[in-house]
Design a protein around this motif. Sequence first.
Motif, PDB file in Angstrom:
ATOM      1  N   ALA A 245       0.833  -1.199   0.000  1.00 46.77           N
ATOM      2  CA  ALA A 245       0.000   0.000   0.000  1.00 46.77           C
ATOM      3  C   ALA A 245       0.866   1.246   0.000  1.00 46.77           C
ATOM      4  N   ASP A 279      -7.058  -8.133   3.291  1.00 42.27           N
ATOM      5  CA  ASP A 279      -7.083  -7.487   1.994  1.00 42.27           C
ATOM      6  C   ASP A 279      -8.531  -7.395   1.527  1.00 42.27           C
ATOM      7  N   LEU A 281     -10.112  -5.820  -2.032  1.00 44.70           N
ATOM      8  CA  LEU A 281     -10.060  -5.077  -3.305  1.00 44.70           C
ATOM      9  C   LEU A 281      -9.118  -3.868  -3.238  1.00 44.70           C
ATOM     10  N   ASP A 282      -9.703  -2.647  -3.287  1.00 44.93           N
ATOM     11  CA  ASP A 282      -8.858  -1.449  -3.303  1.00 44.93           C
ATOM     12  C   ASP A 282      -8.454  -1.008  -1.905  1.00 44.93           C
ATOM     13  N   THR A 283      -9.018  -1.672  -0.908  1.00 43.03           N
ATOM     14  CA  THR A 283      -8.721  -1.252   0.453  1.00 43.03           C
ATOM     15  C   THR A 283      -8.142  -2.425   1.245  1.00 43.03           C
ATOM     16  N   PRO A 356      -7.462   2.964   2.018  1.00 47.02           N
ATOM     17  CA  PRO A 356      -7.280   2.633   0.606  1.00 47.02           C
ATOM     18  C   PRO A 356      -5.807   2.303   0.330  1.00 47.02           C
ATOM     19  N   LYS A 357      -5.584   1.348  -0.578  1.00 46.66           N
ATOM     20  CA  LYS A 357      -4.191   0.968  -0.866  1.00 46.66           C
ATOM     21  C   LYS A 357      -3.439   2.065  -1.600  1.00 46.66           C
ATOM     22  N   GLY A 358      -4.219   2.856  -2.355  1.00 48.90           N
ATOM     23  CA  GLY A 358      -3.584   3.910  -3.152  1.00 48.90           C
ATOM     24  C   GLY A 358      -3.139   5.098  -2.330  1.00 48.90           C
TER      25      GLY A 358
END
Lengths: 359, 158
Positions: A245, A279, A281-283, A356-358
């Motif tokens: 992340a 984990d 998805l996006d988060t 969020p991973k982003g």
Amino acid sequence: MNKSSRTALEYKIILESLIDGLYTIDTNGFVTYINDGALKLLGLRREDIIGKSCTSLCEVNDGKNILAAEFHPVYEVLQTRVSISSDAYSFVTHDKRNIPVFVSISPMIINDRPVGVVCAFRDIAREREIDELKTNFISLASHQLRTPATGVKFYLSMMRDGYAGELAVKQKEFLNQAYYSNERQLGVLNDLLDVAHLESGKYELQTTEIDVNELVEKSISDHQTFIETNNHLVIFNRNPQPIKAQLDCAKIRMVVDNFVSNAIKYTPPGGTITLEVRDSLDTFYISITDTGVGISTEGISKLFQKFSRVDNPLSTKVGGSGLGLYIAKKLVELHNGTIEVHSELGKGTTFTIILPKGG
Amino acid sequence: MKAFVLYGTTSGNAEFLSQFVQSGLEGAGYEVVRKNVKDADVADLMNFDLVVLGSSTWDGPKQEGLSMKEQSAHVQGRLQVDMRAFVEKMDGIDLHQKPVAVFGVGHYSYTYTCNAANLLEEAVKKANGKLIVETFRVTDVPDLSVDAIETWASSIYI
């Protein structure tokens, strides 16, 4: 003058006597009423406004951008039919003055159909200014206090380490008490500085790619002595795969450390603390569950407020500034994340950090 | 015959008027499904014999130094935000000459009043839909157009 018209006049006088601004708009976006307070604050004349679109009153800034008409909060209220109160907006007048405002917007509903909204607002520039002064003061005072306190820490540790000769048992005991008091003092000062920094709006994240499993593992191992002293059982359910992340590693470590140390502090000796990384998805989420004293519903509502200390049998024994969770929440929000809490009195608490991973 | 009434609404006017489109169509014998466009899927369009699209018109922030035509193309007189997203998703689909009717909601005092209707017409033509009736434009307060739009809807034959 009959009774009803007298009443209408009275209402008009009430509205016109307000210092706060108030206007109404219909579903076509036209201003149908505006009081003197609003005209004065926005620097407008009534005849220039009535029957015109509400966009001709002023532009609305949400703190980042000037909003297109359709994204004005008044239309959000028309759609959802739910009133809003917010200090997140500022009004930009025709002469380019930027007025930070506190707005309250409510739908006007006739026969179950929204026919418009009423918007009340007041200038909060002075409140903002005072808040900024307060933040600067805390920052300055904490800095000034931290420097001598750090000096005390340095000399106390020199003495503890025997640089001033052998110490008697009683001397050592007093010195240790002084050292821990000084540590607590520094902790509070650092929290105050963090809050001042977070509230100044100048807080910038330094994001790098990190492995979330590793981050949590390090936090646990740094608390190992504390865990052993309390005879706690710590279970760590890591995510089967590494989760990469984009985060500000130091800041998220601060958040996790805060929850881990709280879990240790508020769990009686022999209790269990479970950490989980998952984990999604996006988060991803990190949850910390303890078998501690638990928090009441009322306590949960105050948990993330500044200087809040939740009443429970351990809180008087456990020291703290009441700023840790406030800082944690602010740091998670800076990463566009959220924190959830589930708790049962006498059974324990689960905090879940969702990020969020982003980044 | 099944009709699909889709509206894009922000202040509630297009939604309000869509109710009278529905009653007009029902009066003419259609079985009607009426939906807020933000809850609709482009693929649903194929399940109906008639599609009615309605949207209000919205101005974006004015940009200095653009001509009126450029303003219109870029920021002013746009489709309502949810309808805008739906029309973008219509890009590339083929309606195979499906009958479509359009209504636009605006007010005469705005420069680009009802421009949403023009943009919807363009989108329908581009997707190979067939405009089967003259577009209805609401250019005054919605309450004054209730009877007229109901009559318009009841006159749609396919």
